[in-house]
Design an enzyme around this catalytic site. Sequence first.
Site, PDB file in Angstrom:
ATOM      1  N   PHE A 212      19.939  28.829  92.051  1.00 17.88           N
ATOM      2  CA  PHE A 212      19.093  27.717  91.618  1.00 17.88           C
ATOM      3  C   PHE A 212      19.129  27.597  90.098  1.00 17.88           C
ATOM      4  CE2 PHE A 212      17.082  29.506  95.411  1.00 17.88           C
ATOM      5  CZ  PHE A 212      16.674  28.401  96.145  1.00 17.88           C
ATOM      6  N   ASP A 213      19.238  26.364  89.607  1.00 20.90           N
ATOM      7  CA  ASP A 213      18.873  26.092  88.218  1.00 20.90           C
ATOM      8  C   ASP A 213      17.343  26.200  88.140  1.00 20.90           C
ATOM      9  OD1 ASP A 213      18.894  25.137  85.560  1.00 20.90           O
ATOM     10  OD2 ASP A 213      18.740  23.068  86.238  1.00 20.90           O
ATOM     11  N   GLY A 214      16.794  26.261  86.928  1.00 27.49           N
ATOM     12  CA  GLY A 214      15.341  26.407  86.778  1.00 27.49           C
ATOM     13  C   GLY A 214      14.617  25.082  86.616  1.00 27.49           C
ATOM     14  N   PHE A 329      22.118  24.803  93.321  1.00 25.67           N
ATOM     15  CA  PHE A 329      21.312  23.603  93.087  1.00 25.67           C
ATOM     16  C   PHE A 329      21.115  23.377  91.589  1.00 25.67           C
ATOM     17  CE2 PHE A 329      19.776  25.176  97.244  1.00 25.67           C
ATOM     18  CZ  PHE A 329      19.895  24.023  98.017  1.00 25.67           C
ATOM     19  N   ASP A 331      20.071  19.985  88.571  1.00 25.06           N
ATOM     20  CA  ASP A 331      19.646  18.584  88.417  1.00 25.06           C
ATOM     21  C   ASP A 331      20.587  17.786  87.523  1.00 25.06           C
ATOM     22  OD1 ASP A 331      17.613  18.304  85.554  1.00 25.06           O
ATOM     23  OD2 ASP A 331      18.648  20.132  86.134  1.00 25.06           O
TER      24      ASP A 331
END
Length: 361
Positions: A212-214, A329, A331
């Site tokens: 995951f990105d943060g 993931f 954004d």
Amino acid sequence: APGTMSGSGSEEPQPSQATEDQEEEAEQDWAAAKAYYDNMVTPRARPPKPQNAITVAVSSRALFNLVAEQRIYEEHGLERYVEYQQNNENVILKPGPAFYFVKALEHVNARLLELYPDDEERFDIVLMTNNHAQVGVRLINSINHYGLTIERFCMTGGESPIGYLTAYLTNLYLSADSEKVQEAIEAGIASATMFTANKDVDYSDTQLRVAFDGDAVIFSDESEQIFKEQGLDRFFEHEQLNENKPLAQGPLKGFLEDLGKLQKKFYAKNERLNCPIRTYLVTARSAASSGARVLKTLRSWGLEIDEALFLAGAPKGPILVKIRPHIFFDDQMFHIEGAQKLGTIAAHVPYGIAQKVSKST
């Protein structure tokens, strides 16, 4: 609560007979479904109730490679597309970007069923596609060929799947259609657009790896807004001033939480060192200047993440090659494309200020 109703207070709302009958009928349906699966010659685990399961809805173009078929649809229309699919229904589809992620989810399920045979808290994979029912036979043949356990299909015949996602209490929706994903995110459903990697790599078949990105993925885009609007120095200052104030949650926080719940079920059986789930935070933040707030936020939520990688602006692709996640993931399309080039299957989360910036440029 007392005092909230007008009148004498004796008119407590009672569940109607119709509601009770519906609930009883639903329980009878589940009992019948259980009996059906229990009596199979080759026993199969029956799908769990949606309220107990971690439901992952996957579109047909995320699960399988339908690039050529999509081209037929776009160039020649629906009738030719359906005819092609029916004429080729015994031709097995090649894996798509979500395929190995789904396989890894099913491996976790198999391990959970060994440890907790009667527990329904496991992944339930639903094929959620706006394909027409006539295409279903090819999809079923391909699913059976690969030995996938996907019992629930929603084939919406061109209609939006969002209502069905809500009805199935979907925890994660993966699609190749960015518009559907945007619609799902706006409806409050954790969702991402899948992108195929540009290189073939080997994925672990014994451990589900999710990266995951943060900001704007696990967390809200509050900090990213400061960075985009006021620059890096102001961002660092803001994060240090707010180090002890937890970040608000982002769209994928719930799915990280679901993974954490399942990890704890393995830990409870002394399987921590042999846990088939591993989670990674891969963030462009720098640890010294803006890492503490992230780690303290996770702690305040009661969430563990197995590995946290603070890259201080360095590209994510080379690190992801080392991790080899089944899904990553992020954004920002910049990071998705960088990951893709080096062989990582990436999923774009269309949430937060990065989307507004990319649309305006």
